[in-house]
Design a protein around this motif. Structure first.
Motif, PDB file in Angstrom:
ATOM      1  N   PRO A 137      46.131  39.853  31.126  1.00  0.00           N
ATOM      2  CA  PRO A 137      45.297  38.732  30.888  1.00  0.00           C
ATOM      3  C   PRO A 137      44.205  39.253  30.182  1.00  0.00           C
ATOM      4  N   ALA A 138      43.910  38.835  28.841  1.00  0.00           N
ATOM      5  CA  ALA A 138      42.650  39.251  28.242  1.00  0.00           C
ATOM      6  C   ALA A 138      41.142  38.877  28.602  1.00  0.00           C
ATOM      7  N   GLY A 139      40.515  39.921  28.740  1.00  0.00           N
ATOM      8  CA  GLY A 139      39.081  39.393  29.270  1.00  0.00           C
ATOM      9  C   GLY A 139      38.875  39.357  30.650  1.00  0.00           C
ATOM     10  N   ALA A 140      39.858  39.661  31.443  1.00  0.00           N
ATOM     11  CA  ALA A 140      39.461  39.526  32.896  1.00  0.00           C
ATOM     12  C   ALA A 140      38.855  40.859  33.282  1.00  0.00           C
ATOM     13  N   GLY A 141      37.929  40.269  34.136  1.00  0.00           N
ATOM     14  CA  GLY A 141      36.788  41.284  34.784  1.00  0.00           C
ATOM     15  C   GLY A 141      37.465  42.341  35.752  1.00  0.00           C
ATOM     16  N   ASP A 142      37.035  43.524  36.079  1.00  0.00           N
ATOM     17  CA  ASP A 142      37.561  44.541  36.860  1.00  0.00           C
ATOM     18  C   ASP A 142      37.558  44.051  38.438  1.00  0.00           C
ATOM     19  N   ASP A 143      36.345  43.113  38.569  1.00  0.00           N
ATOM     20  CA  ASP A 143      36.326  42.686  39.820  1.00  0.00           C
ATOM     21  C   ASP A 143      37.620  42.073  40.420  1.00  0.00           C
ATOM     22  N   TYR A 144      38.364  41.270  39.605  1.00  0.00           N
ATOM     23  CA  TYR A 144      39.454  40.401  39.914  1.00  0.00           C
ATOM     24  C   TYR A 144      40.905  41.119  39.481  1.00  0.00           C
ATOM     25  N   LEU A 145      40.756  42.505  39.222  1.00  0.00           N
ATOM     26  CA  LEU A 145      42.099  43.317  38.864  1.00  0.00           C
ATOM     27  C   LEU A 145      42.089  44.286  39.824  1.00  0.00           C
ATOM     28  N   PRO A 146      42.786  44.104  40.922  1.00  0.00           N
ATOM     29  CA  PRO A 146      43.029  45.377  41.811  1.00  0.00           C
ATOM     30  C   PRO A 146      43.525  46.691  41.412  1.00  0.00           C
ATOM     31  N   ASP A 147      42.972  47.740  42.009  1.00  0.00           N
ATOM     32  CA  ASP A 147      43.540  49.162  41.356  1.00  0.00           C
ATOM     33  C   ASP A 147      44.581  49.435  42.386  1.00  0.00           C
ATOM     34  N   PRO A 148      45.852  50.029  41.715  1.00  0.00           N
ATOM     35  CA  PRO A 148      46.904  50.290  42.418  1.00  0.00           C
ATOM     36  C   PRO A 148      46.635  51.058  43.875  1.00  0.00           C
ATOM     37  N   CYS A 149      46.891  50.603  44.969  1.00  0.00           N
ATOM     38  CA  CYS A 149      46.837  51.261  46.237  1.00  0.00           C
ATOM     39  C   CYS A 149      47.878  51.345  47.273  1.00  0.00           C
ATOM     40  N   VAL A 150      48.163  52.322  47.906  1.00  0.00           N
ATOM     41  CA  VAL A 150      49.450  52.719  48.890  1.00  0.00           C
ATOM     42  C   VAL A 150      48.766  52.217  50.238  1.00  0.00           C
ATOM     43  N   LEU A 151      49.671  51.721  51.052  1.00  0.00           N
ATOM     44  CA  LEU A 151      49.077  51.160  52.155  1.00  0.00           C
ATOM     45  C   LEU A 151      49.584  51.714  53.254  1.00  0.00           C
ATOM     46  N   HIS A 152      48.891  51.659  54.435  1.00  0.00           N
ATOM     47  CA  HIS A 152      49.131  52.354  55.536  1.00  0.00           C
ATOM     48  C   HIS A 152      49.018  51.126  56.788  1.00  0.00           C
ATOM     49  N   PRO A 153      50.107  50.495  57.078  1.00  0.00           N
ATOM     50  CA  PRO A 153      50.232  49.245  57.969  1.00  0.00           C
ATOM     51  C   PRO A 153      49.750  49.593  59.422  1.00  0.00           C
ATOM     52  N   GLU A 154      48.932  48.991  60.062  1.00  0.00           N
ATOM     53  CA  GLU A 154      48.717  49.292  61.459  1.00  0.00           C
ATOM     54  C   GLU A 154      48.295  47.845  62.174  1.00  0.00           C
ATOM     55  N   ARG A 155      49.121  47.715  63.241  1.00  0.00           N
ATOM     56  CA  ARG A 155      48.812  46.474  64.075  1.00  0.00           C
ATOM     57  C   ARG A 155      47.373  46.556  64.897  1.00  0.00           C
ATOM     58  N   VAL A 156      46.950  45.297  64.743  1.00  0.00           N
ATOM     59  CA  VAL A 156      45.519  45.228  65.433  1.00  0.00           C
ATOM     60  C   VAL A 156      45.593  43.875  66.036  1.00  0.00           C
ATOM     61  N   THR A 157      44.731  43.833  66.939  1.00  0.00           N
ATOM     62  CA  THR A 157      44.409  42.678  67.743  1.00  0.00           C
ATOM     63  C   THR A 157      43.156  41.869  67.362  1.00  0.00           C
ATOM     64  N   ASP A 158      43.088  40.728  66.865  1.00  0.00           N
ATOM     65  CA  ASP A 158      41.875  40.148  66.611  1.00  0.00           C
ATOM     66  C   ASP A 158      41.523  38.941  67.496  1.00  0.00           C
ATOM     67  N   TYR A 159      40.331  38.678  67.727  1.00  0.00           N
ATOM     68  CA  TYR A 159      39.918  37.568  68.381  1.00  0.00           C
ATOM     69  C   TYR A 159      39.151  36.536  67.474  1.00  0.00           C
ATOM     70  N   PRO A 160      39.215  35.287  67.850  1.00  0.00           N
ATOM     71  CA  PRO A 160      38.679  34.209  66.974  1.00  0.00           C
ATOM     72  C   PRO A 160      37.132  34.535  66.514  1.00  0.00           C
ATOM     73  N   ASN A 161      36.603  34.184  65.253  1.00  0.00           N
ATOM     74  CA  ASN A 161      35.264  34.369  65.082  1.00  0.00           C
ATOM     75  C   ASN A 161      34.969  32.652  64.835  1.00  0.00           C
ATOM     76  N   ARG A 162      34.924  32.453  63.326  1.00  0.00           N
ATOM     77  CA  ARG A 162      34.575  31.040  63.423  1.00  0.00           C
ATOM     78  C   ARG A 162      35.482  30.002  63.812  1.00  0.00           C
ATOM     79  N   ASP A 163      36.659  30.495  63.998  1.00  0.00           N
ATOM     80  CA  ASP A 163      37.837  29.634  64.750  1.00  0.00           C
ATOM     81  C   ASP A 163      37.770  29.531  66.015  1.00  0.00           C
ATOM     82  N   LEU A 164      36.841  30.181  66.662  1.00  0.00           N
ATOM     83  CA  LEU A 164      36.763  30.002  68.048  1.00  0.00           C
ATOM     84  C   LEU A 164      36.295  28.416  68.354  1.00  0.00           C
ATOM     85  N   PRO A 165      37.341  27.769  69.472  1.00  0.00           N
ATOM     86  CA  PRO A 165      36.974  26.579  69.557  1.00  0.00           C
ATOM     87  C   PRO A 165      35.466  26.256  70.125  1.00  0.00           C
ATOM     88  N   ASP A 166      34.897  25.256  69.730  1.00  0.00           N
ATOM     89  CA  ASP A 166      33.640  24.942  70.123  1.00  0.00           C
ATOM     90  C   ASP A 166      33.042  25.238  71.611  1.00  0.00           C
TER      91      ASP A 166
END
Length: 201
Positions: A137-166
């Protein structure tokens, strides 16, 4: 090289058993600059694309911002993420699919003033898939064009943040504050959600 997330400094479920039932499994991708191939999982790298399918374009009107296209009209989408199911066994793929692809329009959109993503799930016979050569795409800024990256997937456990029930957040507020006062560790900032680029079901 395997990359791992450091363990939390405290046992969240022992201190706050109320959040245990809200835990989620996510896959932290640990992207690192590299040269991924089109038949590999990657962030911002080359992707496979069906011969029978034209490359997608964005037809939206774009607001005038610092990240506006130079002219209105169809804009080719940019590959952002390609994930093969075999590389992320902890991520549930729908139906018979085994490939997830995320593309986006690399210009601001009125809904949130951020790039607009499109998601593609693929599966079955891969014979129609070939390395893509998408237009840039012509004129696209670098902020929205990701550089090529290899991945190293890892399983993690997350707990709610903003979605923690009130009601849970209200019941735990005093204990969260006490822990932060005593240790400096904030449930909201340090203990709930692991950092990084992640995917989850």
């Amino acid at each position: 090289m395997a990359r791992t997330t450091p363990p939390r400094p405290v046992d969240v479920e022992t201190l706050f058993p109320e959040v245990a039932g809200h835990r989620k499994t996510a896959v932290r991708l640990h992207p690192r600059l590299g040269e991924p191939g089109a038949r590999e999982s990657s962030l911002g790298g080359p992707v496979l694309w069906p011969l029978s399918e034209p490359w997608p374009h964005c037809e939206d009107e774009h607001p005038r911002t610092a990240f506006s296209p130079p002219a209105q009209g169809p804009i080719p989408l940019v590959p952002v993420l390609q994930l093969f199911a075999a590389d992320v066994p902890d991520l549930a793929f729908p139906g018979a699919t085994d490939l997830l692809q995320v593309l986006w329009c690399p210009f601001d959109h009125a809904d949130g003033y951020v790039p607009r993503p499109e998601i593609y799930w693929r599966g079955g016979d891969p014979s129609d898939l070939r390395p893509a050569d998408p237009p840039r795409p012509a004129g696209a800024g670098d902020d929205y064009l990701p550089d090529p990256c290899v991945l190293h997937p890892e399983r993690v456990t997350d707990y709610p943040n903003r979605d923690l029930p009130d009601e849970v957040a209200d019941a735990l507020e005093a204990r969260f504050d006490q822990l932060e006062e005593e240790t400096g560790w904030s449930y909201w900032s340090h203990l709930s959600v692991s950092e990084g680029i992640k995917v989850c079901s």
